[in-house]
Write an enzyme that holds these catalytic residues in place. Structure first.
Site, PDB file in Angstrom:
ATOM      1  N   ASN A 391       0.781  -1.178   0.406  1.00  0.00           N
ATOM      2  CA  ASN A 391       0.165  -0.115   0.481  1.00  0.00           C
ATOM      3  C   ASN A 391       0.486   0.892   0.159  1.00  0.00           C
ATOM      4  OD1 ASN A 391      -1.991   1.545   0.446  1.00  0.00           O
ATOM      5  ND2 ASN A 391      -3.189   0.389   1.202  1.00  0.00           N
ATOM      6  N   ASP A 392       1.212   2.097   1.358  1.00  0.00           N
ATOM      7  CA  ASP A 392       2.336   2.533   1.010  1.00  0.00           C
ATOM      8  C   ASP A 392       3.555   3.127   0.186  1.00  0.00           C
ATOM      9  OD1 ASP A 392      -0.141   3.968   2.997  1.00  0.00           O
ATOM     10  OD2 ASP A 392       0.664   2.696   4.525  1.00  0.00           O
ATOM     11  N   VAL A 393       3.741   1.584  -0.108  1.00  0.00           N
ATOM     12  CA  VAL A 393       5.578   2.121  -0.948  1.00  0.00           C
ATOM     13  C   VAL A 393       4.943   2.103  -1.514  1.00  0.00           C
ATOM     14  CG1 VAL A 393       6.286  -0.443   1.406  1.00  0.00           C
ATOM     15  CG2 VAL A 393       5.476  -0.884  -0.658  1.00  0.00           C
TER      16      VAL A 393
END
Length: 468
Positions: A391-393
């Site tokens: 997700n965030d990466v």
């Protein structure tokens, strides 16, 4: 004679510890590194146990049995639980150091004031403070990772949080200084437990404002704390092997934490006090963002026509235990002559190297695992980027949105691929608490569902088309 043999054994154990760390650098020698570490620990325990000063052998046997009772089940946890198991190991190490420091203080206090020199008191205080805060901090980290109900998963913040934490830590240091100067004062035995209590509380307060996105870094920092407490314990016990082993542990944890911070473009202070991972309200805009869903059949057809596929694993793959299905998908794509690489972000998952370990369990060739900096220049030539629970990466907001909490964090640039398929369980945001701009891109199609099931269906589609 006995002293000489002991020192020789300690030198051998120290050498094995150093080689263990060195061999853990690559998968080809990692198993050898594990065996070297086990051998070094066994030598250290046996040689120390054989010292003439050891008289309570029964209690040592009881401790060893207790260690096996706890350790064997912990060694059999699934790989998805390795991060919290690692945190528990740090907790046990910190508790051991704290208990040894506590016992030594009261033992030397009873034997006479001449034993409690200023140097020993400083070492004992460093040992108990680092040990006990590592104990409670690691338990909190394990609780967050295990998603225990009574442990808040999101950061817990309140007004003047950092100021109150610093005041608490300052109070502990002030009492510690007074004890170091007057270790045998009448009030000293009563005040000593106060430092222990403050360290235990500080360990909790240190972790509650930290979100899940920072857990890889936090685990590395706690590893460093555990190593430093072992160093202090080595000075307390006048044991050179403990000093060396603790220094190796502490320095490796610190170096790893620095690598993790660099991977997120953040500082130690920001990780420890920045409350990264807190849910943030998104500003209302004129148009509502809409996901584009795709069927498994449609995704399989696109994958089949690709020449270059990059799979980007994340924590969702770990939760779904989808690594073996990912291996089957990898095999199906390779059969068609498609180039397949796995893009590994340093902080993907919940501990350093989490994705590497999971993919190694599924026997993915290590040569096909590519680091973020190496794969990013090739992303514009990638036909399909398959995001499996990350997700965030992979969130482009890290490059484009200066108001984003992850702005400046290096990411895997999946949005530059020609097509993106993102497998996700739900529409919930990641641990940074923000929407992923990648999921609303014109090039991205969502495959909602459990990663193991979705990839299993992809494999069936590809296998069926190969027999058609």
């Amino acid at each position: 004679m006995i002293g000489g043999l002991t020192q020789l054994a300690y030198i051998v154990a120290t050498t094995l510890f150093i080689f263990a760390l060195h061999w853990m650098n690559t998968p080809t020698t990692a198993r050898k590194g594990v065996f070297a570490g086990v051998a070094a620990t066994s030598i250290a325990v046996i040689v120390t146990w054989a010292q003439p000063g050891v008289v309570h052998h029964g209690w040592i046997v009881v401790a060893i049995i207790a260690g096996f009772i706890v350790g064997v089940p912990l060694s059999q946890v699934p790989l998805t639980a390795v991060p919290q198991r690692t945190a528990l190991s740090h907790a046990f190490g910190g508790l051991a150091a704290g208990l040894v420091g506590t016992a030594e203080y009261y033992l030397w206090l009873s034997e006479g004031p001449e034993h409690l020199t200023a140097f020993r008191m400083v070492a004992i205080i460093a040992e108990i403070m680092l040990g006990y805060l590592t104990f409670t901090g690691s338990l909190m980290a394990a609780g967050k990772l295990q998603e225990v109900k009574w442990v808040p998963q999101r950061p817990v913040t309140y007004p003047l949080q950092n100021v109150s934490n610093l005041l608490l830590f300052g109070a502990a240091l002030a009492i510690a200084a007074a004890l170091a100067i007057h270790p045998t004062a009448p009030w000293a035995p009563t005040v000593f437990p106060v430092i222990i209590a403050l360290a235990l509380v500080f360990g909790v307060l240190l972790i509650i404002p930290i979100g899940g996105a920072d857990m890889p870094t936090v685990i590395a920092i706690l590893n460093s704390y555990a190593g430093l407490s072992a160093v202090a314990m080595g000075f307390v016990l006048d044991n050179k092997l403990l000093i060396t082993a603790g220094a190796l542990d502490g320095s490796s944890g610190l170096i790893l934490a620095i690598i993790m911070c660099n991977a997120m473009n953040r500082s130690f202070t920001n990780v420890l006090f920045g409350a990264f991972g807190q849910v943030r309200q998104t500003k209302a805009s004129g148009e509502e963002k809409v996901y584009k869903s795709e069927t498994v059949e449609g995704a399989a057809q696109v994958l089949e026509q690709a020449n270059f596929v990059v799979i980007i694993p994340g924590y969702g793959m770990a939760v779904a235990q989808a690594q073996h299905k990912v291996r089957e998908l990898y095999d199906q794509l390779k059969k068609r002559g498609i180039t397949v690489k796995f893009a590994i972000h340093p902080v993907a998952g919940r501990m350093p190297g989490h994705m590497n370990v999971l993919l190694a369990e599924a026997d993915i060739p290590y040569t096909d695992l590519v680091e973020m900096d190496e794969i990013n220049p090739d992303m514009p030539q990638v036909d399909v980027a398959l995001v499996v629970g990350a997700n965030d990466v992979v969130n482009p907001a890290a490059r484009t949105d200066k108001n984003s909490p992850i702005y400046g964090m290096p990411i895997i640039e999946a949005d530059k691929a020609r097509s993106v398929f993102a497998i996700k369980r739900s529409k919930n945001p990641g641990f940074a608490g923000i929407d992923n701009e990648l999921y609303f891109s014109d090039r991205t199609w969502m495959l909602f569902g459990d990663a193991k099931n979705v990839i299993g269906e992809l494999v069936k589609q590809l296998a069926g088309s190969s027999h058609a």
